[in-house]
Scaffold this active site. Sequence first.
Site, PDB file in Angstrom:
ATOM      1  N   TYR A 140      -9.506   4.784   7.600  1.00 26.88           N
ATOM      2  CA  TYR A 140      -9.704   5.148   8.999  1.00 26.88           C
ATOM      3  C   TYR A 140     -10.792   6.218   9.026  1.00 26.88           C
ATOM      4  O   TYR A 140     -10.583   7.319   8.496  1.00 26.88           O
ATOM      5  CB  TYR A 140      -8.425   5.718   9.607  1.00 26.88           C
ATOM      6  CG  TYR A 140      -7.329   4.719   9.871  1.00 26.88           C
ATOM      7  CD1 TYR A 140      -7.122   4.229  11.158  1.00 26.88           C
ATOM      8  CD2 TYR A 140      -6.467   4.289   8.866  1.00 26.88           C
ATOM      9  CE1 TYR A 140      -6.091   3.328  11.434  1.00 26.88           C
ATOM     10  CE2 TYR A 140      -5.444   3.394   9.124  1.00 26.88           C
ATOM     11  CZ  TYR A 140      -5.260   2.915  10.406  1.00 26.88           C
ATOM     12  OH  TYR A 140      -4.248   2.033  10.671  1.00 26.88           O
TER      13      TYR A 140
ATOM     14  N   PRO B 299      -4.205  -0.104  18.948  1.00 25.71           N
ATOM     15  CA  PRO B 299      -3.973  -0.626  17.596  1.00 25.71           C
ATOM     16  C   PRO B 299      -4.155   0.389  16.477  1.00 25.71           C
ATOM     17  O   PRO B 299      -3.863   0.077  15.323  1.00 25.71           O
ATOM     18  CB  PRO B 299      -5.006  -1.747  17.479  1.00 25.71           C
ATOM     19  CG  PRO B 299      -6.116  -1.337  18.396  1.00 25.71           C
ATOM     20  CD  PRO B 299      -5.439  -0.649  19.547  1.00 25.71           C
TER      21      PRO B 299
ATOM     22  N   HIS C 284       0.838  -1.195   0.000  1.00 27.22           N
ATOM     23  CA  HIS C 284       0.000   0.000   0.000  1.00 27.22           C
ATOM     24  C   HIS C 284       0.877   1.250   0.000  1.00 27.22           C
ATOM     25  O   HIS C 284       1.796   1.387   0.808  1.00 27.22           O
ATOM     26  CB  HIS C 284      -0.907   0.012   1.226  1.00 27.22           C
ATOM     27  CG  HIS C 284      -2.050  -0.953   1.123  1.00 27.22           C
ATOM     28  ND1 HIS C 284      -3.121  -0.939   1.989  1.00 27.22           N
ATOM     29  CD2 HIS C 284      -2.290  -1.949   0.237  1.00 27.22           C
ATOM     30  CE1 HIS C 284      -3.973  -1.893   1.655  1.00 27.22           C
ATOM     31  NE2 HIS C 284      -3.475  -2.521   0.599  1.00 27.22           N
TER      32      HIS C 284
ATOM     33  N   LYS D 110       1.089  -0.490  15.181  1.00 21.80           N
ATOM     34  CA  LYS D 110       2.479  -0.483  15.610  1.00 21.80           C
ATOM     35  C   LYS D 110       2.906  -1.669  16.473  1.00 21.80           C
ATOM     36  O   LYS D 110       4.109  -1.883  16.640  1.00 21.80           O
ATOM     37  CB  LYS D 110       2.765   0.807  16.391  1.00 21.80           C
ATOM     38  CG  LYS D 110       2.717   2.051  15.535  1.00 21.80           C
ATOM     39  CD  LYS D 110       3.767   1.997  14.460  1.00 21.80           C
ATOM     40  CE  LYS D 110       3.447   2.900  13.304  1.00 21.80           C
ATOM     41  NZ  LYS D 110       4.228   2.601  12.111  1.00 21.80           N
TER      42      LYS D 110
ATOM     43  N   TYR E 147       3.722   6.394  10.299  1.00 25.38           N
ATOM     44  CA  TYR E 147       2.933   5.218   9.918  1.00 25.38           C
ATOM     45  C   TYR E 147       3.782   4.192   9.164  1.00 25.38           C
ATOM     46  O   TYR E 147       3.715   2.997   9.445  1.00 25.38           O
ATOM     47  CB  TYR E 147       1.728   5.625   9.078  1.00 25.38           C
ATOM     48  CG  TYR E 147       0.657   4.562   9.013  1.00 25.38           C
ATOM     49  CD1 TYR E 147      -0.426   4.587   9.888  1.00 25.38           C
ATOM     50  CD2 TYR E 147       0.731   3.503   8.112  1.00 25.38           C
ATOM     51  CE1 TYR E 147      -1.407   3.600   9.857  1.00 25.38           C
ATOM     52  CE2 TYR E 147      -0.233   2.509   8.067  1.00 25.38           C
ATOM     53  CZ  TYR E 147      -1.294   2.568   8.941  1.00 25.38           C
ATOM     54  OH  TYR E 147      -2.260   1.568   8.916  1.00 25.38           O
TER      55      TYR E 147
END
Length: 398
Positions: A209, A300, A73, A304, A392
């Site tokens: 998200y 979560p 991704h 990570k 990220y």
Amino acid sequence: MERTQVGIIGAGPAGLVLAARLAAAGIDSVVLECRSRRYVEGRVRAGVLEAATVALLGELGVDARLREQGLVHDGVHLQWRGERHRIDFTGLTGSQVTVYGQQEMVCDLIADRLAAGRDLRFEAEVVDADGALGALPGRADGGVVLRYRDAAGAAHELACDVVAGCDGFHGIARRLVPPSALDVYDRGYPYAWLGILADVAPSTDELIYAFHERGFAMHSMRSPTVSRLYLQVDPDEDLAAWPDERIWEELQIRLGVPGWTLTTGPVRDKGITPMRSYVAEPMRHGRLLLAGDAAHIVPPTGAKGLNLAVADVKVLGDALADWYATGSPAGLDAYSSRCLARVWRVQDFSTWMTTLLHVDPKGDPWDRRLQRSRQDEIVRSRALATNLAENYVGLPLP
């Protein structure tokens, strides 16, 4: 009594990656796992791998299926107030993440270890240890004896130079350390995740998200035919109150934007996971070294936990290799401080992502308005979007 150089408690990602790194350095280890192989390979966990984690698995030669089946991704979608905004990881950082189920990674590591004839013992429950609390002056001085029971209840002893506690938050390793020797930082959150694993093709190309007034939602995936989705719920929510139809309906509401439809399908698995942040430090106590969830838990939202565990054991593997090669304990002495510097940065990012995207049930108007301002700034500011992307895709490994 049997003997090995490094005793590893736990056959999750941390324990198995450490075992593979030690094997590559010619260091003998025995992995003791209290659960069965079927259980370990079947438990559904995280699925987003940082680029550094993927690279490390490649160095260890356990990335064949990952390269074949992992979903690369280049970005992620953030959503609020009915609009979806893409964060371009590759454009902002030059890096990517790979979606590959943690259980698949564990299966690969187990198969590799067993194929090489290296020691991995399932249904081997460690119940006690002697000697782990001493200093570490040299390999020939003292050691640790792990006492464990096998599936039949028979008692065994394993002598080790050092012990790596990689057995998760609820494991025994951290409990071997006197409470007075640990500083514990613990934070709970007023919400949990209801997660499902569904046999349906993902309705998105990259993770979503979504902040919604009814609560957070997330659309992830595990493969081109399996989707992983989450809903924010109360920590004491009754799973029985959420039949599949209700889950899909709520996901459609929270994830929905004009022109997009959520595809539904059979739900294979579902459960509710409370959210918390936790750190126990230091991560070394004499000959006992904690790694992964045995030492720290992150919410979560930032994806990570798995990657943080891999970062820990990279540092630990390097330190142990240097100790056996040179006799110098410098790397082991620095292990805890090196790892904790990264742990706290990841805690900060994970907490920030969590508070950015979840609805606080207290509904404080001030906090809600600040939350909205932060969301708007991510869309407006390339610098803030870059900071999110850098964290990220993953900080450099220590």
